[in-house]
Motif scaffolding. Sequence first.
Motif, PDB file in Angstrom:
ATOM      1  N   ARG A 217      33.363  36.332  47.064  1.00 26.61           N
ATOM      2  CA  ARG A 217      32.912  36.791  46.167  1.00 26.61           C
ATOM      3  C   ARG A 217      31.383  37.901  46.975  1.00 26.61           C
ATOM      4  O   ARG A 217      31.420  39.104  46.232  1.00 26.61           O
ATOM      5  CB  ARG A 217      31.707  35.892  45.920  1.00 26.61           C
ATOM      6  N   ASP A 218      31.063  37.799  48.108  1.00 23.93           N
ATOM      7  CA  ASP A 218      29.987  38.859  48.799  1.00 23.93           C
ATOM      8  C   ASP A 218      30.983  39.806  48.929  1.00 23.93           C
ATOM      9  O   ASP A 218      30.097  40.967  49.292  1.00 23.93           O
ATOM     10  CB  ASP A 218      29.819  38.099  50.036  1.00 23.93           C
ATOM     11  N   ILE A 219      32.653  39.551  49.850  1.00 20.70           N
ATOM     12  CA  ILE A 219      32.989  40.942  49.843  1.00 20.70           C
ATOM     13  C   ILE A 219      33.375  41.396  48.805  1.00 20.70           C
ATOM     14  O   ILE A 219      33.232  42.659  48.719  1.00 20.70           O
ATOM     15  CB  ILE A 219      34.613  40.133  50.651  1.00 20.70           C
ATOM     16  N   LEU A 220      33.850  41.387  47.600  1.00 27.90           N
ATOM     17  CA  LEU A 220      34.440  41.516  46.664  1.00 27.90           C
ATOM     18  C   LEU A 220      32.828  42.404  45.738  1.00 27.90           C
ATOM     19  O   LEU A 220      32.773  43.671  45.267  1.00 27.90           O
ATOM     20  CB  LEU A 220      34.920  41.050  45.315  1.00 27.90           C
ATOM     21  N   GLU A 221      31.957  41.789  45.871  1.00 37.09           N
ATOM     22  CA  GLU A 221      30.834  42.643  44.959  1.00 37.09           C
ATOM     23  C   GLU A 221      30.321  43.499  46.423  1.00 37.09           C
ATOM     24  O   GLU A 221      28.718  44.378  46.210  1.00 37.09           O
ATOM     25  CB  GLU A 221      29.417  41.462  45.830  1.00 37.09           C
ATOM     26  N   ARG A 256      44.127  38.662  34.847  1.00 35.51           N
ATOM     27  CA  ARG A 256      43.230  37.888  34.335  1.00 35.51           C
ATOM     28  C   ARG A 256      42.343  36.966  33.729  1.00 35.51           C
ATOM     29  O   ARG A 256      41.626  36.601  34.147  1.00 35.51           O
ATOM     30  CB  ARG A 256      44.188  38.964  32.818  1.00 35.51           C
ATOM     31  N   LYS A 257      43.336  35.373  33.877  1.00 35.68           N
ATOM     32  CA  LYS A 257      42.801  34.325  33.205  1.00 35.68           C
ATOM     33  C   LYS A 257      42.167  33.662  34.857  1.00 35.68           C
ATOM     34  O   LYS A 257      40.708  32.806  34.539  1.00 35.68           O
ATOM     35  CB  LYS A 257      43.642  33.604  32.674  1.00 35.68           C
ATOM     36  N   PHE A 258      42.760  33.898  35.998  1.00 38.09           N
ATOM     37  CA  PHE A 258      41.949  33.493  36.692  1.00 38.09           C
ATOM     38  C   PHE A 258      40.569  34.317  37.711  1.00 38.09           C
ATOM     39  O   PHE A 258      39.505  33.096  37.406  1.00 38.09           O
ATOM     40  CB  PHE A 258      43.095  33.574  38.603  1.00 38.09           C
ATOM     41  N   PHE A 259      39.939  35.337  36.754  1.00 38.24           N
ATOM     42  CA  PHE A 259      39.577  36.127  37.465  1.00 38.24           C
ATOM     43  C   PHE A 259      37.882  35.462  36.236  1.00 38.24           C
ATOM     44  O   PHE A 259      36.709  35.721  36.711  1.00 38.24           O
ATOM     45  CB  PHE A 259      39.476  37.066  37.594  1.00 38.24           C
ATOM     46  N   LEU A 260      38.549  35.730  34.838  1.00 35.72           N
ATOM     47  CA  LEU A 260      37.470  34.715  33.833  1.00 35.72           C
ATOM     48  C   LEU A 260      37.097  33.336  34.085  1.00 35.72           C
ATOM     49  O   LEU A 260      35.947  33.320  33.250  1.00 35.72           O
ATOM     50  CB  LEU A 260      38.489  35.397  31.952  1.00 35.72           C
ATOM     51  N   HIS A 267      31.461  37.028  36.951  1.00 32.85           N
ATOM     52  CA  HIS A 267      30.868  37.259  36.401  1.00 32.85           C
ATOM     53  C   HIS A 267      30.970  39.429  37.082  1.00 32.85           C
ATOM     54  O   HIS A 267      30.673  40.219  36.922  1.00 32.85           O
ATOM     55  CB  HIS A 267      29.257  37.812  36.842  1.00 32.85           C
ATOM     56  N   ILE A 268      32.674  39.156  37.668  1.00 35.30           N
ATOM     57  CA  ILE A 268      33.070  40.637  38.072  1.00 35.30           C
ATOM     58  C   ILE A 268      34.252  40.994  37.993  1.00 35.30           C
ATOM     59  O   ILE A 268      35.146  42.054  38.351  1.00 35.30           O
ATOM     60  CB  ILE A 268      32.934  40.911  39.546  1.00 35.30           C
ATOM     61  N   ALA A 269      34.664  40.300  36.507  1.00 33.14           N
ATOM     62  CA  ALA A 269      35.829  40.326  36.198  1.00 33.14           C
ATOM     63  C   ALA A 269      36.904  41.248  35.870  1.00 33.14           C
ATOM     64  O   ALA A 269      37.956  41.748  36.129  1.00 33.14           O
ATOM     65  CB  ALA A 269      36.133  38.937  34.936  1.00 33.14           C
TER      66      ALA A 269
END
Length: 769
Positions: A217-221, A256-260, A267-269
């Motif tokens: 999460r911290d990397i993708l944000e 798509r389902k994995f990120f959602l 929250h960043i899907a």
Amino acid sequence: MGNRGMEDLIPLINKLQDAFSSIGQSCNLDLPQIAVVGGQSAGKSSVLENFVGRDFLPRGSGIVTRRPLILQLVNSKAEYAEFLHCKGRKFVDFDEVRLEIEAETDRLTGSNKGISPIPINLRVYSPNVLNLTLIDLPGMTKVAVGDQPVDIEHQIRDMLLQFITKESCLILAVTPANTDLANSDALKIAKEVDPQGLRTIGVITKLDLMDEGTDARDILENKLLPLRRGYIGVVNRSQKDIDGKKDIRAALAAERKFFLSHPAYRHIAERMGTPLLQKTLNQQLTNHIRDTLPGLRSKLQSQLLSLEKEVDEYKNFRPDDPARKTKALLQMVQQFGVDFEKCIEGSGDQVDTSNLSGGAKINRIFHERFPFELVKMEFDEKELRKEISYAIKNIHGVRTGLFTPDLAFEAIVKKQIIKLKEPCLKCIDLVIQELINTVRQCTNKLGSYPRLREETERIVTTYIRERDSKTKDQVLLLIDIELSYINTNHEDFIGFANAQQRTAANATKKRVMPNQVIRRGWLTINISIMKGGSKDYWFVLTAESLSWYKDEEEKEKKYMLPLDNLKLRDVEKGFMSSKHVFAIFNTEQRNVYKDLRQIELACDTQEDVDSWKASFLRAGVYPEKDQVIKNTMTPGDTVSMDPQLERQVETIRNLVDSYIGIVNKSIRDLMPKTIMHLMINSAKDFIHSELLAYLYNAGDQGSLMEESAEQAQRRDEMLRMYHALKEALVIIGDISTTTVSTPVPPPVDDTWMQGQERLPGNVVLFYSD
């Protein structure tokens, strides 16, 4: 995404890539593109397949991508693929695309996992893609496998740098989430060429394979290890999904389902997934092209201008047109004559700064090599005195002569004059060779017409060789004229009275003024490494001494060596040395310099060695051969001279020296004039006035002006390049560049990448916890 003109930007670049790749040239343009980099098995190929929605890339263990793959995605209603090397063939079955990539890779690299920098161009048309151009590069590796070369890591690294170093290239750095991002090979090499992060886009794969309880999460944000353009996460198919032929559309739905559904990413899907990555790359590549468009246009225009002149000749070109052939023949022969004259007479344009050639080399033959050959004849002093002694005694016969016989003088002079024939003929041979070399050099411009070049070279060379015999006959006639009458009334001849007066003085006096500087120049003193090694010095040779200095300013003198009792000898060139060497030694076995019995002097060329030897001869330092002659004389050969005979020999010697000096001066003056008149000027006149007639008589004009295959290919490539450039400029001219594009994101804190230490050879060590 902007207006229609901006959407045409990526297809425009695709056309340019195809145009220049098809003719095997880059046109010196760095076209905007996206390079995909990452370690082996980072998921690069899966990302590309997700874009297309088809399985079409080779798979397996180790290095699978072994040649750069330029993948051009084109939005189209129909779905098919085309290879640049298989023109006209449409691949509908994408399994065949994979097989063709493998076959084309093996064609250049073999099946031993070797790599090649020559790209494969693949264009995929599909309704499921956005316009995009990417380059799939081999994955970075550390260890060679199978028959791979041991330096495979450096080979791959060098190939990646060829692409990503260019400012026009965006870098898609692919890193798996289940590895330490701080040690990402892709990010390291991207940071190396793009330290500001202006061109780097991060992609995180295999998010679904991270250890339980961990996330990215911290990397993708973009909070941890931030990049200026940020990161986009994707979830590719697993190996099990690929083996089970899981449909890519289903895989995209699962992604798509994995990120959602994932608590860390929901929250960043909307900012994650393959469709968004494709859209982002499309936008960023379009913006990047737009930013580079002005520079690209100016480069295209400059390339077009450089081709204009040559292309004008080809626009209405008809190979079999007789009028064109006649005109081309006249122009070629005229140009050959102009080039030949420039090479002989000298010219300010296209000056060769690396070697002497043509007229400059002939001038050197006239004024350095020929005088050197003449001077060489003078050093056999003892043999000459012996001949004079025998001549005097034989003329006197049984009686003891009271006066110096002038017949002895005439006999010795004629013998010396006859010796001039050899250096004169050698001089002509050297000039002939240089003239033939000049003809070959000038016919290089006729390379477009091989038969014309061959015939021109043959005709002119034959003519020069014909003039060779006439020139030699004339030179021999000059020597025969000198032999026919010994003019002792010549104003420069010293006469008997003066010769007798000089007898005592000339026994020890040099014929050159003591303080006269004979030569200056750089030489290398060859000394063993144990004694300091070889060094370059500035040498000054006078009639009395040889001095050398630190440099040409002649302020810091290193040594001065008197020339008394010095001789020259040849030294073989060393095995590892590129220089030519000669040596100076003392005939009385004394040290010449420090504790050295001889010093070896080195020059860059043999011509320089010969020139220095000629200078030493003028200073009275003769080759070793003279010493050998003295040492090899038997007791029976020695001449016992009484004082009267010795005076007579010295008188004749002075007379001979004076008269031969007059003859040498005359020959040195007449030789260049004779060669210029009978050979060089005659050759120039022949080329200007008669060469064309000889060519017409040599054969059919059509066969003479038959183009070489290389010239025909070059003309074809030139025209294709010209039209490609014109088309590109037309397309660029129609594009509106007023569209507002997304600005590059602001800089981020990238101190996480500063814990690196550069080592020699572009090796980089990275430290991490």
